[in-house]
Design a protein around this motif. Structure first.
Motif, mmCIF file in Angstrom:
data_model
loop_
_atom_site.group_PDB
_atom_site.id
_atom_site.type_symbol
_atom_site.label_atom_id
_atom_site.label_comp_id
_atom_site.label_asym_id
_atom_site.label_seq_id
_atom_site.Cartn_x
_atom_site.Cartn_y
_atom_site.Cartn_z
ATOM 1 N N MET A 52 -22.800 32.514 42.795
ATOM 2 C CA MET A 52 -23.434 31.784 41.687
ATOM 3 C C MET A 52 -24.282 32.757 40.857
ATOM 4 N N THR A 53 -24.083 32.765 39.524
ATOM 5 C CA THR A 53 -24.942 33.641 38.708
ATOM 6 C C THR A 53 -26.344 33.027 38.668
ATOM 7 N N THR A 54 -27.333 33.889 38.447
ATOM 8 C CA THR A 54 -28.721 33.401 38.487
ATOM 9 C C THR A 54 -28.936 32.251 37.514
ATOM 10 N N SER A 55 -28.342 32.357 36.332
ATOM 11 C CA SER A 55 -28.614 31.304 35.339
ATOM 12 C C SER A 55 -27.991 29.962 35.739
ATOM 13 N N ALA A 56 -27.087 29.984 36.733
ATOM 14 C CA ALA A 56 -26.479 28.723 37.183
ATOM 15 C C ALA A 56 -27.278 28.087 38.332
ATOM 16 N N ILE A 57 -28.269 28.802 38.839
ATOM 17 C CA ILE A 57 -29.054 28.267 39.970
ATOM 18 C C ILE A 57 -30.057 27.238 39.428
ATOM 19 N N PRO A 58 -29.991 25.999 39.900
ATOM 20 C CA PRO A 58 -30.876 24.984 39.329
ATOM 21 C C PRO A 58 -32.353 25.221 39.649
ATOM 22 N N VAL A 59 -33.183 24.923 38.657
ATOM 23 C CA VAL A 59 -34.639 25.029 38.836
ATOM 24 C C VAL A 59 -35.267 23.689 38.477
ATOM 25 N N ILE A 60 -36.201 23.268 39.305
ATOM 26 C CA ILE A 60 -37.039 22.110 38.965
ATOM 27 C C ILE A 60 -38.438 22.660 38.731
ATOM 28 N N ALA A 61 -38.949 22.507 37.511
ATOM 29 C CA ALA A 61 -40.276 23.021 37.162
ATOM 30 C C ALA A 61 -41.277 21.876 37.260
ATOM 31 N N ASP A 81 -38.110 20.781 50.149
ATOM 32 C CA ASP A 81 -37.616 20.518 51.529
ATOM 33 C C ASP A 81 -36.447 19.549 51.515
ATOM 34 N N ARG A 82 -36.627 18.459 50.772
ATOM 35 C CA ARG A 82 -35.598 17.408 50.759
ATOM 36 C C ARG A 82 -34.277 17.921 50.179
ATOM 37 N N LEU A 83 -34.356 18.835 49.200
ATOM 38 C CA LEU A 83 -33.131 19.339 48.565
ATOM 39 C C LEU A 83 -32.620 20.615 49.235
ATOM 40 N N GLY A 84 -33.408 21.171 50.164
ATOM 41 C CA GLY A 84 -33.038 22.448 50.787
ATOM 42 C C GLY A 84 -33.179 23.608 49.806
ATOM 43 N N PHE A 85 -34.108 23.460 48.834
ATOM 44 C CA PHE A 85 -34.320 24.487 47.812
ATOM 45 C C PHE A 85 -35.456 25.427 48.237
ATOM 46 N N HIS A 86 -35.522 26.575 47.574
ATOM 47 C CA HIS A 86 -36.655 27.484 47.750
ATOM 48 C C HIS A 86 -37.848 26.904 46.994
ATOM 49 N N TYR A 87 -39.030 27.453 47.304
ATOM 50 C CA TYR A 87 -40.246 26.924 46.698
ATOM 51 C C TYR A 87 -41.105 28.075 46.188
ATOM 52 N N LEU A 88 -41.534 27.971 44.948
ATOM 53 C CA LEU A 88 -42.468 28.971 44.402
ATOM 54 C C LEU A 88 -43.801 28.300 44.096
ATOM 55 N N ASP A 89 -44.846 28.775 44.782
ATOM 56 C CA ASP A 89 -46.213 28.339 44.498
ATOM 57 C C ASP A 89 -46.814 29.416 43.601
ATOM 58 N N SER A 90 -46.617 29.285 42.281
ATOM 59 C CA SER A 90 -47.045 30.377 41.391
ATOM 60 C C SER A 90 -48.567 30.523 41.367
ATOM 61 N N GLY A 91 -49.290 29.423 41.608
ATOM 62 C CA GLY A 91 -50.754 29.509 41.644
ATOM 63 C C GLY A 91 -51.206 30.474 42.740
ATOM 64 N N ARG A 145 -35.902 32.717 42.100
ATOM 65 C CA ARG A 145 -34.748 31.875 41.755
ATOM 66 C C ARG A 145 -33.522 32.321 42.553
ATOM 67 N N LYS A 146 -33.302 31.646 43.665
ATOM 68 C CA LYS A 146 -32.191 32.000 44.556
ATOM 69 C C LYS A 146 -31.428 30.743 44.913
ATOM 70 N N ALA A 147 -30.124 30.906 45.196
ATOM 71 C CA ALA A 147 -29.285 29.766 45.581
ATOM 72 C C ALA A 147 -29.809 29.176 46.889
ATOM 73 N N PRO A 148 -29.742 27.873 47.097
ATOM 74 C CA PRO A 148 -29.053 26.911 46.236
ATOM 75 C C PRO A 148 -29.911 26.361 45.094
ATOM 76 N N GLY A 149 -31.202 26.681 45.050
ATOM 77 C CA GLY A 149 -32.028 26.165 43.957
ATOM 78 C C GLY A 149 -33.495 26.467 44.214
ATOM 79 N N LEU A 150 -34.319 26.187 43.206
ATOM 80 C CA LEU A 150 -35.751 26.491 43.301
ATOM 81 C C LEU A 150 -36.589 25.348 42.744
#
Ligand code: DC
Length: 221
Positions: free
Chosen positions: A1-10, A28-38, A118-123
């Motif tokens: 998957m190219t990076t731009s195709a990896i879904p992000v929820i902001a 957790d529910r989606l099995g996505f990675h998590y970024l705590d930018s704060g 931003r890594k598969a399967p999503g962030l």
């Protein structure tokens, strides 16, 4: 998957709005990675305090941000191999994070690090400018907020539960000062991104907010 195709929820919003809990659980529910930018601004603030950095020297602070010896190990955040997960949550560190987050060179220094999450399967990315600046093409953008009183109550409860004494009036004025700084700074201010869903959680439980975000995400597919 190219990076731009990896879904992000902001998920953006003011301090103590509950977005950390919501973003984490949605990931957790989606099995996505998590970024705590704060946490990245808090880590920069903690490093600056510990090294006695000159808080008026924007470029020295940006250098610290650019070379943060940080590692994310599950729920633990390590700075130069020391677990600082609790230390970065101190009010003093949060207040300084809010001040240095207004410095353009510091924001620029943390830009690439944030994109690298931003890594598969999503962030799921949580912060103030996830939908406006860092991930403007996010699949879903949420602006999660709550009244100042509801947020101060939540923070009060959290502190008391941790055995830390707290004063409601001080908490309210701290929150207002931080909101004011985060909302009115010249660079990447806290504002809802174009197309963001606004979620006011003043009268919602965390579980209700999580279900709402998941329902919106399901509609994007
Ligand atoms: O979400 P938090 O309270 O941990 O963030 C600490 C400070 O960092 C917050 O007051 C503003 C700043 N911040 C920011 O400017 N941009 C982000 N994306 C996340 C946090």
């Amino acid at each position: 998957m190219t990076t731009s195709a990896i879904p992000v929820i902001a998920i953006d919003g003011p301090t103590a709005s509950g977005k950390g809990t919501v973003a984490h659980k949605v990931a957790d529910r989606l099995g996505f990675h998590y970024l705590d930018s704060g946490a990245l601004y808090r880590l920069t603030a903690l490093s600056a305090l510990r090294r006695g950095a000159d808080l008026a020297d924007e470029h020295a602070l940006a250098k610290l941000a650019e070379h943060l010896p940080v590692q994310f190990a599950g729920a633990e955040i390590l700075l130069a191999h020391e677990n600082v997960s609790h230390a970065i949550r101190a009010e003093e560190v949060g207040n300084l994070a809010s001040k240095i987050a207004a410095l353009p060179a510091v924001r620029q220094a943390l830009f690439a690090l944030q994109l690298s999450f931003r890594k598969a399967p999503g962030l799921v990315a949580d912060g103030r400018d996830m939908g406006t600046v860092i991930f403007p093409h996010a699949k879903l953008k949420v602006f999660l907020t709550a009244s100042t009183e509801a947020r101060a109550q939540r923070r009060y409860k959290q502190l008391i539960e941790k055995g830390i004494s707290a004063n409601m009036e001080d908490l309210l004025s701290d929150l207002q000062a931080r909101d004011d700084r985060d909302t009115h700074r010249a660079i990447a201010p806290l504002v809802p991104a174009a197309g963001a869903h606004i979620l006011d959680t003043s009268h919602m439980t965390a579980d209700q907010a999580i279900e709402e975000v998941l329902a919106w995400y399901a509609l994007t597919k």
